[in-house]
Design a protein around this motif. Structure first.
Motif, mmCIF file in Angstrom:
data_model
loop_
_atom_site.group_PDB
_atom_site.id
_atom_site.type_symbol
_atom_site.label_atom_id
_atom_site.label_comp_id
_atom_site.label_asym_id
_atom_site.label_seq_id
_atom_site.Cartn_x
_atom_site.Cartn_y
_atom_site.Cartn_z
ATOM 1 N N PHE A 22 0.996 -1.252 -0.077
ATOM 2 C CA PHE A 22 0.130 -0.161 -0.058
ATOM 3 C C PHE A 22 0.932 1.814 0.110
ATOM 4 O O PHE A 22 0.870 1.731 -0.914
ATOM 5 N N ILE A 23 1.746 1.543 0.825
ATOM 6 C CA ILE A 23 2.745 2.478 1.035
ATOM 7 C C ILE A 23 3.205 2.508 0.119
ATOM 8 O O ILE A 23 3.597 3.600 -1.116
ATOM 9 N N SER A 24 4.325 1.575 -1.142
ATOM 10 C CA SER A 24 4.607 1.622 -2.206
ATOM 11 C C SER A 24 3.915 2.556 -3.287
ATOM 12 O O SER A 24 4.406 2.758 -3.963
ATOM 13 N N GLU A 25 2.350 2.246 -3.643
ATOM 14 C CA GLU A 25 1.716 2.349 -4.236
ATOM 15 C C GLU A 25 1.266 3.835 -4.129
ATOM 16 O O GLU A 25 1.528 4.214 -5.207
ATOM 17 N N GLN A 26 1.140 4.355 -2.945
ATOM 18 C CA GLN A 26 1.041 5.503 -2.959
ATOM 19 C C GLN A 26 1.984 5.775 -3.317
ATOM 20 O O GLN A 26 2.234 7.397 -3.450
ATOM 21 N N ALA A 27 3.146 5.812 -2.386
ATOM 22 C CA ALA A 27 4.167 6.644 -3.600
ATOM 23 C C ALA A 27 4.311 6.885 -4.725
ATOM 24 O O ALA A 27 5.201 8.284 -4.848
ATOM 25 N N LEU A 28 3.620 5.725 -5.540
ATOM 26 C CA LEU A 28 3.760 5.994 -6.839
ATOM 27 C C LEU A 28 3.285 7.113 -7.376
ATOM 28 O O LEU A 28 3.354 8.061 -7.960
ATOM 29 N N ALA A 29 2.066 7.201 -6.519
ATOM 30 C CA ALA A 29 0.689 7.630 -6.710
ATOM 31 C C ALA A 29 0.865 9.383 -6.886
ATOM 32 O O ALA A 29 0.454 10.546 -7.484
ATOM 33 N N LEU A 30 1.187 9.637 -5.116
ATOM 34 C CA LEU A 30 2.219 10.575 -4.967
ATOM 35 C C LEU A 30 3.710 11.476 -5.405
ATOM 36 O O LEU A 30 3.975 12.153 -5.779
ATOM 37 N N GLY A 31 3.886 10.676 -6.672
ATOM 38 C CA GLY A 31 5.603 11.118 -7.545
ATOM 39 C C GLY A 31 6.650 10.460 -6.277
ATOM 40 O O GLY A 31 7.625 11.854 -6.194
ATOM 41 N N LEU A 32 6.119 10.106 -6.036
ATOM 42 C CA LEU A 32 7.413 9.914 -4.394
ATOM 43 C C LEU A 32 8.845 8.739 -4.480
ATOM 44 O O LEU A 32 9.706 8.484 -4.235
ATOM 45 N N THR A 33 8.426 7.886 -6.016
ATOM 46 C CA THR A 33 8.555 7.255 -6.485
ATOM 47 C C THR A 33 8.857 7.238 -7.973
ATOM 48 O O THR A 33 7.779 6.950 -8.413
ATOM 49 N N ASP A 34 9.979 5.767 -8.394
ATOM 50 C CA ASP A 34 9.430 5.801 -9.990
ATOM 51 C C ASP A 34 9.220 4.558 -10.311
ATOM 52 O O ASP A 34 8.843 3.665 -11.477
ATOM 53 N N ASN A 35 8.569 3.213 -9.299
ATOM 54 C CA ASN A 35 9.174 2.276 -9.185
ATOM 55 C C ASN A 35 8.558 1.498 -8.184
ATOM 56 O O ASN A 35 9.524 1.012 -7.058
ATOM 57 N N LYS A 36 6.830 1.872 -7.341
ATOM 58 C CA LYS A 36 6.651 0.566 -6.350
ATOM 59 C C LYS A 36 7.180 -0.269 -6.488
ATOM 60 O O LYS A 36 7.256 -0.441 -5.176
ATOM 61 N N ASN A 37 7.347 -1.271 -7.361
ATOM 62 C CA ASN A 37 8.331 -2.774 -7.392
ATOM 63 C C ASN A 37 9.462 -3.135 -6.025
ATOM 64 O O ASN A 37 9.831 -3.652 -5.160
ATOM 65 N N GLU A 38 10.304 -2.143 -6.419
ATOM 66 C CA GLU A 38 11.288 -1.996 -6.694
ATOM 67 C C GLU A 38 11.403 -1.035 -4.995
ATOM 68 O O GLU A 38 12.779 -1.526 -4.160
ATOM 69 N N LEU A 39 10.710 0.052 -4.544
ATOM 70 C CA LEU A 39 10.592 0.193 -3.523
ATOM 71 C C LEU A 39 10.305 -1.007 -2.509
ATOM 72 O O LEU A 39 11.130 -1.043 -1.877
ATOM 73 N N ILE A 60 8.493 1.966 11.906
ATOM 74 C CA ILE A 60 8.611 3.151 11.748
ATOM 75 C C ILE A 60 9.486 1.988 10.331
ATOM 76 O O ILE A 60 10.642 2.086 10.127
ATOM 77 N N PRO A 61 9.010 1.512 9.022
ATOM 78 C CA PRO A 61 9.077 0.906 8.540
ATOM 79 C C PRO A 61 10.065 2.342 7.106
ATOM 80 O O PRO A 61 9.799 2.890 7.590
ATOM 81 N N HIS A 62 11.500 1.647 6.644
ATOM 82 C CA HIS A 62 12.198 2.778 5.926
ATOM 83 C C HIS A 62 12.555 1.995 4.800
ATOM 84 O O HIS A 62 13.745 0.582 5.223
ATOM 85 N N ALA A 63 13.054 2.820 3.893
ATOM 86 C CA ALA A 63 13.631 2.109 2.339
ATOM 87 C C ALA A 63 14.825 3.015 2.390
ATOM 88 O O ALA A 63 14.310 4.263 1.573
#
Length: 151
Positions: A22-39, A60-63
């Motif tokens: 969910f976080i990775s999908e939202q990060a993609l939608a918000l423009g915070l990542t260019d690849n949700k699967n790699e994130l 506190i998950p982090h990447a």
């Protein structure tokens, strides 16, 4: 780094992987990542090293990721308790602050952000305010104020 749009309440997830997806999908939608699967892979890799679960239902998950476009904190409140997340007090996780850090910014800045969050998560007032909030604007304002303060 942290905006009202980065707050998600009542997320329907039952596992650590579902929340991180969910976080990775939202990060993609918000423009915070260019690849949700790699994130997502970077989040999972970090969790495999050592659990990011704290106590009182927080994690506190982090990447650090070459697919992160900017430093960001996403807050997620889950509808369900995530039982598989290892925490310091064996509590179930329901509240997460996910940190996304571009590899090129992976110096001390993200460690300072994690330390700031972890320190505040020792404070009952902070935990109670975060857990009881259902207003994105108020919560965003509160967290930004706390993150700027010197402890």
């Amino acid at each position: 780094m942290f905006k009202e749009e980065y707050i998600f309440f009542d997320v329907n997830a039952n596992t650590k992987t579902e929340v991180l997806e969910f976080i990775s999908e939202q990060a993609l939608a918000l423009g915070l990542t260019d690849n949700k699967n790699e994130l997502l892979k970077d989040f999972i890799k970090r969790e495999e090293e050592f659990s990011t679960g704290l106590q009182d239902g927080f994690a506190i998950p982090h990447a650090k990721s070459s697919h992160a476009k900017e430093i960001a904190i996403i807050y997620v409140n889950c509808k369900n308790q995530i039982k598989e997340w290892e925490t310091l007090d064996d509590s179930f996780v329901t509240n997460l602050f996910a940190l996304i850090v571009p590899k090129q910014n992976a110096g001390n800045e993200h460690l300072m952000m994690i330390a700031k969050l972890a320190t505040n998560l020792l404070e009952d007032e902070f935990k109670n305010k975060v857990k009881s909030s259902n207003n994105k604007s108020e919560l965003s304002e509160y967290i930004l104020k706390i993150m700027k303060e010197d402890n």
